[in-house]
Scaffold this active site. Structure first.
Site, PDB file in Angstrom:
ATOM      1  N   CYS A 102      39.753  32.164 -37.532  1.00 56.01           N
ATOM      2  CA  CYS A 102      39.167  32.207 -38.874  1.00 56.01           C
ATOM      3  C   CYS A 102      40.229  31.897 -39.926  1.00 56.01           C
ATOM      4  CB  CYS A 102      38.532  33.577 -39.129  1.00 56.01           C
ATOM      5  SG  CYS A 102      37.906  33.779 -40.808  1.00 56.01           S
ATOM      6  N   CYS A 199      34.579  41.287 -37.856  1.00 59.78           N
ATOM      7  CA  CYS A 199      33.642  41.458 -38.963  1.00 59.78           C
ATOM      8  C   CYS A 199      32.194  41.265 -38.533  1.00 59.78           C
ATOM      9  CB  CYS A 199      33.999  40.515 -40.109  1.00 59.78           C
ATOM     10  SG  CYS A 199      33.831  38.765 -39.696  1.00 59.78           S
TER      11      CYS A 199
END
Lengths: 359, 386
Positions: A102, A199
């Site tokens: 990410c 997340c």
């Protein structure tokens, strides 16, 4: 000198909020940007990074600082590049590290590009790490002053052009100093708890997530010990990670640990705790932050997981750019798919992905 | 605005003048900061910042989280949203079809309940009150049912000022799993609105009763309490109340609440003192006068009476002609010649109920105002009794 503009990647958390406030105090023109990451439908409220709650907190901070605030919708690239990579990684037998991915593809990809398109000179985040420029103008990544919070591990993939446009305002601060600053700046974020979860899992076990997202359920197969003796059946290799002890469903005198996954033969290899200790492994997709080393052998320390200690190692760079790492002492649970990150003292030299664990 | 042209305002329960700081806080949001909080640009962001700050101020005062505050156009809308929204949602969710309200509710509650009964098939039960206008926890306990969709009990009544045991009633509702609403419109300036201590799930506010502007209010909605929106559209206010938020008025309301926080302790003592003096003078000096409502468990700024043989509409006109502004009861009932349902529910005969007078004090009320008021009142009562 005209004032420089910096986009701060905000999350509503204490770190990015204080980062924004500090930059504003230092005279930058600050713009807050929060990314909407991908959440599974119906689970938007438990995403660790971008729940409606965190979004409101981030907006609140921006409003208190009176800075512009925008959201950047990266749900699609996040799904295509991070979530898919995560699912495919497990499918192919590795334990992927989506946070590193990410940072590489979303934060220092879509977010940095958006910042530049807003006319910003820099992207700042609340990461704990330091950037140091040497006399030749080369950028280096250093561990944060607060070693317990150091996040250089997940930043090892940054390139010279990334670092030239990046500010880490918290690199010289301890977490408690940051919390104190949040109070001083009267930011409504100082009390939030921290979490290490991925997340998009929102606190859920990754196995349940995989169950819903794998194209087809992986085939069950045999669990064998290191001598190839049959001990039981596994539920599909993606549901196991190296070093795992619980949930193996086999009984014996002493506890068994996952030592390896034999994808070719669909075998889950288990052994004693001692069997999970390894010394040698290969690392591919290596990024050298300050440029490729001029020598082919290096003495350094390596981290094999986000929370692993610094392990002394000898590193040999192969012709194809991959590296062979030999630890001075064997270490537990070295896992293909996780990052191996190289350090010399405080300096993070770079790192890559653990490919094959040899012995 | 009292004392202008020698007029003395004694009707603070009807409405209040805006505090200076309230007007001042509102002004920028009419022209300079006029953005729509839903807009993504800086104009919108500034408006949204003001909206959320106001929400936080109100949430802090209610001891709740800011996601539990819904802005409305006032106390009446808040009551409507609470009753309608909860009744429909509870019927849909669990088939609850029974509404429990009391005989001392504001019309915003009682008429909404009546409509829910007449047009939407709800069974509405109206709880009796005692001779002082109070609702007892026991009666709620005895009438709450498994299919009760909502219980609504006014915090402090607007006509007689009696303060109900909200916390105890709320506890009963909580035990039975039934949402509990209270209309706190009259209570806001003087009583604690701590929703945790009060055990309430829904609570209505209206700004103009506490030195804020008319046309703005809020409803507290406890997390998890089902509510069907009554006004649909763009999904503002968590989807519970669509429509572009009225930013200047919302800012005014939160500023007014800060004004309340600053002054509440002082008002509560000083106004109660004036109220008690007034009650004592009236009862002592006017024969066949009677206090309505509870003698002590009442709003510190509210005195309410009945005077045998005096028609209150005439009395109010005569008092106004002398410069004293007060009311017969609910301001919303002006011009309605039928006796107050609240007074009837307390067992006051219809004829006597038509002789009601409500005197409500506020931040500018002084003892000398009340001294001249009492003299005038005595004179007018005597005159009307002929």
């Amino acid at each position: 000198m005209s004032e420089k503009t910096v986009v701060v990647g905000m999350s509503g958390g204490v770190d990015s909020s204080v980062a924004a406030a500090l930059l504003q105090r230092q005279g930058y023109r600050v713009i807050g940007v929060m990314m909407s990451l991908w959440s599974e439908q119906g689970r938007e409220k438990v995403n660790r990074c971008c729940t409606p709650d965190s979004m409101r907190l981030a907006k609140r901070v921006a409003s208190i600082l009176d800075i512009p605030f925008y959201t950047l919708d990266v749900r699609e690239p996040f799904y295509n590049q991070i979530v898919s990579y995560f699912i495919q990684g497990y499918q192919s037998g590795i334990t992927p590290n989506p946070c590193v991915q990410c940072n590489r593809q979303i934060r220092w990809g879509a977010l940095l590009n958006f910042a530049l398109s807003l006319g910003a000179d820099y992207l700042a985040t609340g990461h704990y790490a330091r950037i140091v420029t040497d006399e030749l103008g080369v950028f280096h990544l250093y561990r944060a002053k607060d070693h317990s919070k150091d996040q250089s591990y997940v930043l090892h993939m940054l390139t010279q052009s990334d670092l030239a446009r990046t500010i880490f305002p918290l690199g010289d601060l301890t977490k408690s100093e940051v919390r104190q600053l949040a109070n001083e700046f009267q930011l409504p974020v100082a009390q939030r708890a921290e979490s290490q979860d991925l997340c998009f899992l929102g606190g859920e076990d990754y196995r349940s997530f995989l169950m819903r997202h794998l194209d087809e359920l992986p085939p069950s197969g045999a669990i064998v010990d290191t001598h190839g003796r049959y001990l039981g059946q596994h539920q599909g290799l993606p549901f196991y990670t190296i070093g795992q002890r619980k949930g193996l469903g086999i009984s014996g005198g002493k506890p068994f640990y996952v030592v390896a996954k034999d994808l070719e033969n669909n075998l889950l290899v288990v052994g004693s705790k001692e069997d999970t200790r390894k010394k040698t492994f290969t690392v591919t997709q290596v990024n050298w932050i300050g440029g490729n080393p001029s020598v082919s052998t290096l003495e350094l320390t390596v981290k094999v997981r986000y929370l692993s200690p610094f392990l002394a190692a000898k590193l040999r760079i192969q012709e194809d750019g991959s590296c062979q790492v030999e630890l001075s002492e064997p270490y537990w649970d070295i896992t293909p798919g996780q990052a191996a990150v190289f350090y010399q003292g405080e300096r993070c030299l770079g790192g890559g992905t653990i490919q094959i664990v040899l012995s | 605005m009292m004392n202008r042209n020698n007029r003395i305002y004694l009707d603070y329960a009807a409405t209040t003048p805006l505090a200076d700081e309230v007007v001042e806080a509102m002004l920028p949001y009419f022209q300079k900061e006029f953005g729509n909080p839903s807009s993504l640009h800086r104009f919108g962001q500034r408006a949204e910042g003001a909206l959320e700050e106001a929400r936080m101020t109100i949430a802090a005062h209610l001891n709740c989280s800011d996601e539990e505050i819904v802005f409305t156009s006032g106390g009446t809308e808040s009551d409507n949203l609470a009753l309608r929204g909860c009744a429909f949602a509870r019927r849909e969710q669990v088939g609850a079809n029974h509404l429990l309200i009391t005989a001392v509710e504001h019309h915003a509650v009682s008429h909404t309940a009546e409509q829910l009964a007449r047009h939407f098939g709800f069974e509405v039960e109206i709880l009796e009150v005692d001779s002082q206008g109070l609702v007892s926890p026991e009666i709620v306990q005895n009438h709450i049912r498994p299919n009760t969709a909502l219980v609504s009990v006014i915090y402090a009544n607007n006509e007689i000022g009696s303060i109900n045991p909200i916390s105890e009633i709320g506890k009963i509702c909580r035990e039975r799993g039934v949402p509990f609403h209270t209309d706190a419109v009259q209570a806001t300036a003087y009583l604690s609105l701590d929703v945790e201590a009060l055990n309430v799930d829904l609570l209505s506010l209206g700004a103009h009763k506490f030195y804020g502007p008319k046309g703005i209010g809020a409803l507290y909605v406890r997390k998890g309490i089902p509510l069907l929106p009554c006004q649909t559209g763009g999904g503002q206010e968590w989807g519970l109340r669509s429509g572009t938020p009225n930013i200047p008025y919302i800012v005014g309301m939160s500023t007014a609440l800060k004004f309340v926080q600053k002054n509440q302790a002082n008002w509560t003592t000083s106004l109660a003192h004036l109220r008690d003096w007034l009650i004592e003078q009236v009862l002592k000096r006017i024969p066949q006068s009677r206090l309505t409502g509870h003698p002590t468990q009442r709003l510190p700024n509210l005195a309410s009476f009945v005077f045998k043989g005096v028609h209150s509409q005439k009395l109010i006109a005569l008092l106004d002609a002398e410069g004293f502004a007060c009311s017969s009861g609910s301001a919303c009932k002006t011009g309605n010649p039928s006796p107050s349902e609240v007074l009837l529910a307390m067992g006051i005969e219809p004829e006597l109920a038509l002789s009601s007078l409500r005197v409500t004090l506020g931040r500018d009320t002084k003892l000398e105002h009340l001294e001249s008021f009492v003299d005038c009142l005595i004179e007018k009562v005597v005159q009307l009794r002929g």
